[in-house]
Design a protein around this motif. Structure first.
Motif, PDB file in Angstrom:
ATOM      1  N   GLY A  84       5.808  10.248  -8.170  1.00  0.00           N
ATOM      2  CA  GLY A  84       6.590   9.063  -7.404  1.00  0.00           C
ATOM      3  C   GLY A  84       5.896   9.450  -5.864  1.00  0.00           C
ATOM      4  N   MET A  85       6.574  10.668  -5.355  1.00  0.00           N
ATOM      5  CA  MET A  85       6.165  11.013  -3.938  1.00  0.00           C
ATOM      6  C   MET A  85       4.788  10.927  -3.499  1.00  0.00           C
ATOM      7  SD  MET A  85       9.259  13.767  -3.812  1.00  0.00           S
ATOM      8  CE  MET A  85       9.290  14.098  -1.943  1.00  0.00           C
ATOM      9  N   GLU A  86       3.977  11.482  -4.355  1.00  0.00           N
ATOM     10  CA  GLU A  86       2.521  11.663  -4.083  1.00  0.00           C
ATOM     11  C   GLU A  86       1.957   9.976  -4.241  1.00  0.00           C
ATOM     12  OE1 GLU A  86       1.102  14.106  -7.283  1.00  0.00           O
ATOM     13  OE2 GLU A  86       1.539  15.918  -6.087  1.00  0.00           O
ATOM     14  N   THR A  87       2.269   9.336  -4.859  1.00  0.00           N
ATOM     15  CA  THR A  87       2.002   7.713  -4.883  1.00  0.00           C
ATOM     16  C   THR A  87       2.395   7.132  -3.595  1.00  0.00           C
ATOM     17  OG1 THR A  87       2.038   7.615  -7.220  1.00  0.00           O
ATOM     18  CG2 THR A  87       2.256   5.563  -6.150  1.00  0.00           C
ATOM     19  N   GLN A  88       3.630   7.309  -3.273  1.00  0.00           N
ATOM     20  CA  GLN A  88       3.827   6.850  -1.983  1.00  0.00           C
ATOM     21  C   GLN A  88       3.111   7.523  -0.675  1.00  0.00           C
ATOM     22  OE1 GLN A  88       8.103   7.580  -1.588  1.00  0.00           O
ATOM     23  NE2 GLN A  88       8.686   5.885  -3.031  1.00  0.00           N
ATOM     24  N   ARG A  89       2.839   8.822  -0.768  1.00  0.00           N
ATOM     25  CA  ARG A  89       2.231   9.469   0.279  1.00  0.00           C
ATOM     26  C   ARG A  89       0.719   8.961   0.226  1.00  0.00           C
ATOM     27  NH1 ARG A  89      -1.009  14.062  -0.584  1.00  0.00           N
ATOM     28  NH2 ARG A  89      -1.852  14.614   1.117  1.00  0.00           N
ATOM     29  N   THR A  90       0.022   8.705  -0.785  1.00  0.00           N
ATOM     30  CA  THR A  90      -1.292   8.037  -0.901  1.00  0.00           C
ATOM     31  C   THR A  90      -1.198   6.763  -0.185  1.00  0.00           C
ATOM     32  OG1 THR A  90      -1.780   9.419  -2.854  1.00  0.00           O
ATOM     33  CG2 THR A  90      -3.045   7.615  -2.372  1.00  0.00           C
ATOM     34  N   GLU A  91      -0.299   5.789  -0.554  1.00  0.00           N
ATOM     35  CA  GLU A  91      -0.298   4.573  -0.221  1.00  0.00           C
ATOM     36  C   GLU A  91      -0.305   4.635   1.408  1.00  0.00           C
ATOM     37  OE1 GLU A  91       2.983   2.776  -2.356  1.00  0.00           O
ATOM     38  OE2 GLU A  91       2.015   2.657  -4.089  1.00  0.00           O
ATOM     39  N   ARG A  92       0.617   5.278   1.815  1.00  0.00           N
ATOM     40  CA  ARG A  92       1.064   5.483   3.129  1.00  0.00           C
ATOM     41  C   ARG A  92      -0.454   5.896   4.079  1.00  0.00           C
ATOM     42  NH1 ARG A  92       5.771   8.049   2.049  1.00  0.00           N
ATOM     43  NH2 ARG A  92       4.864   9.961   2.646  1.00  0.00           N
ATOM     44  N   MET A  93      -1.214   6.985   3.268  1.00  0.00           N
ATOM     45  CA  MET A  93      -2.265   7.478   4.050  1.00  0.00           C
ATOM     46  C   MET A  93      -3.413   6.322   4.099  1.00  0.00           C
ATOM     47  SD  MET A  93      -2.404  11.349   2.522  1.00  0.00           S
ATOM     48  CE  MET A  93      -4.226  11.568   2.870  1.00  0.00           C
ATOM     49  N   GLN A  94      -3.499   5.597   3.061  1.00  0.00           N
ATOM     50  CA  GLN A  94      -4.508   4.320   2.556  1.00  0.00           C
ATOM     51  C   GLN A  94      -4.308   3.458   3.899  1.00  0.00           C
ATOM     52  OE1 GLN A  94      -7.058   3.863   0.546  1.00  0.00           O
ATOM     53  NE2 GLN A  94      -7.525   1.972   1.641  1.00  0.00           N
ATOM     54  N   LYS A  95      -2.939   3.068   4.215  1.00  0.00           N
ATOM     55  CA  LYS A  95      -2.619   2.318   5.256  1.00  0.00           C
ATOM     56  C   LYS A  95      -2.726   2.823   6.677  1.00  0.00           C
ATOM     57  CE  LYS A  95       1.091  -0.200   2.839  1.00  0.00           C
ATOM     58  NZ  LYS A  95       2.527  -0.374   2.734  1.00  0.00           N
ATOM     59  N   MET A  96      -2.709   3.953   6.777  1.00  0.00           N
ATOM     60  CA  MET A  96      -3.055   4.637   8.077  1.00  0.00           C
ATOM     61  C   MET A  96      -4.523   4.765   8.364  1.00  0.00           C
ATOM     62  SD  MET A  96      -0.217   7.939   8.088  1.00  0.00           S
ATOM     63  CE  MET A  96      -1.257   8.899   9.111  1.00  0.00           C
ATOM     64  N   ALA A  97      -5.288   4.998   7.309  1.00  0.00           N
ATOM     65  CA  ALA A  97      -6.774   4.845   7.428  1.00  0.00           C
ATOM     66  C   ALA A  97      -7.375   3.514   7.594  1.00  0.00           C
ATOM     67  CB  ALA A  97      -7.469   5.466   6.080  1.00  0.00           C
ATOM     68  N   GLU A  98      -6.653   2.604   7.005  1.00  0.00           N
ATOM     69  CA  GLU A  98      -7.072   1.075   7.358  1.00  0.00           C
ATOM     70  C   GLU A  98      -6.780   0.927   8.809  1.00  0.00           C
ATOM     71  OE1 GLU A  98      -4.839  -1.090   4.515  1.00  0.00           O
ATOM     72  OE2 GLU A  98      -6.320  -0.331   2.516  1.00  0.00           O
ATOM     73  N   ARG A  99      -5.749   1.252   9.413  1.00  0.00           N
ATOM     74  CA  ARG A  99      -5.390   0.882  10.578  1.00  0.00           C
ATOM     75  C   ARG A  99      -6.234   1.727  11.615  1.00  0.00           C
ATOM     76  NH1 ARG A  99       0.197   1.448   8.920  1.00  0.00           N
ATOM     77  NH2 ARG A  99       0.240   3.423   9.884  1.00  0.00           N
ATOM     78  N   MET A 100      -6.599   3.046  11.327  1.00  0.00           N
ATOM     79  CA  MET A 100      -7.594   3.619  12.109  1.00  0.00           C
ATOM     80  C   MET A 100      -9.037   3.061  12.128  1.00  0.00           C
ATOM     81  SD  MET A 100      -8.677   7.676  11.540  1.00  0.00           S
ATOM     82  CE  MET A 100     -10.240   8.223  12.077  1.00  0.00           C
ATOM     83  N   LEU A 101      -9.431   2.611  10.962  1.00  0.00           N
ATOM     84  CA  LEU A 101     -10.742   1.856  10.870  1.00  0.00           C
ATOM     85  C   LEU A 101     -10.670   0.701  11.523  1.00  0.00           C
ATOM     86  CD1 LEU A 101     -13.509   2.270   9.764  1.00  0.00           C
ATOM     87  CD2 LEU A 101     -12.435   0.916   7.719  1.00  0.00           C
ATOM     88  N   LYS A 102      -9.628  -0.100  11.539  1.00  0.00           N
ATOM     89  CA  LYS A 102      -9.644  -1.451  12.302  1.00  0.00           C
ATOM     90  C   LYS A 102      -9.412  -1.101  13.567  1.00  0.00           C
ATOM     91  CE  LYS A 102      -6.829  -5.656  12.462  1.00  0.00           C
ATOM     92  NZ  LYS A 102      -5.706  -6.203  12.249  1.00  0.00           N
ATOM     93  N   ARG A 103      -8.878  -0.059  14.203  1.00  0.00           N
ATOM     94  CA  ARG A 103      -8.733  -0.004  15.578  1.00  0.00           C
ATOM     95  C   ARG A 103     -10.046   0.868  16.022  1.00  0.00           C
ATOM     96  NH1 ARG A 103      -3.923   2.603  15.205  1.00  0.00           N
ATOM     97  NH2 ARG A 103      -5.133   4.704  14.779  1.00  0.00           N
TER      98      ARG A 103
END
Length: 178
Positions: A84-103
């Motif tokens: 469960g923690m790994e799933t949450q971590r992966t979701e956070r990383m995905q959102k961070m990567a999307e923000r980085m790409l957008k920026r």
């Protein structure tokens, strides 16, 4: 009896995961943005009446327990918690990567080039690091900057924001003599 204990345990876990960070927060500090699942009234208030009943809170605790109990055996193992923690971590990383790409994606092609990934304020950052303005950054200069940035980060975590003004040296706008 086992089911009641499981529900009670899940409820205690849900409440303590919310209460402990609040208890540890400095009372005089500015409010911090919520991190993690925490206590989300809108999610618990399932009937939308602006109140959370004991039943709604227990239902939320049961849902969190059921989500954690991946194999549905009525018990949560360390492997299920880690998954469960790994799933949450992966979701956070995905959102961070999307923000980085957008920026950073200047041409909006969905990919980053080396230029797009380069430092946004490279000249300003170098001027800040190069305290003696000799055109090179020594270990001492780097450590000084690192300490200043660490102090800034600690202030931000306390709610004492300077919005980056301390590290932005007025020297950054002056012409360089290389």
């Amino acid at each position: 009896m086992k089911r009641a204990n499981a529900i009670t345990s899940a409820l205690i876990l849900a409440l303590t995961s919310t209460a402990l960070p609040l208890a540890a927060q400095d009372r005089d500090a500015a409010p911090r943005p919520q991190r993690g699942p925490g206590f989300d009234m809108s999610r618990m208030d399932t009937d939308g009446d602006g109140k959370v009943t004991r039943e709604e809170m227990q239902a939320q605790a049961q849902k969190r327990f059921s989500d954690a109990d991946a194999n549905g055996d009525g018990e949560v193992t360390i492997d299920e918690i880690v998954a469960g923690m790994e799933t949450q971590r992966t979701e956070r990383m995905q959102k961070m990567a999307e923000r980085m790409l957008k920026r950073a994606d200047a041409n909006e092609d969905g990919k980053l080039t080396a230029d797009e990934m380069g430092p946004r304020n490279g000249d300003r950052m170098f001027a800040f690091l190069d305290a003696d303005e000799d055109g090179a950054v020594t270990r001492e200069e780097f450590e000084r900057a690192r300490k200043m940035f660490g102090d800034r980060e600690a202030r931000m975590n306390r709610g004492d924001h300077d919005h980056g003004k301390r590290w932005k040296s007025d020297r950054a706008d002056k012409p360089r003599h290389d």
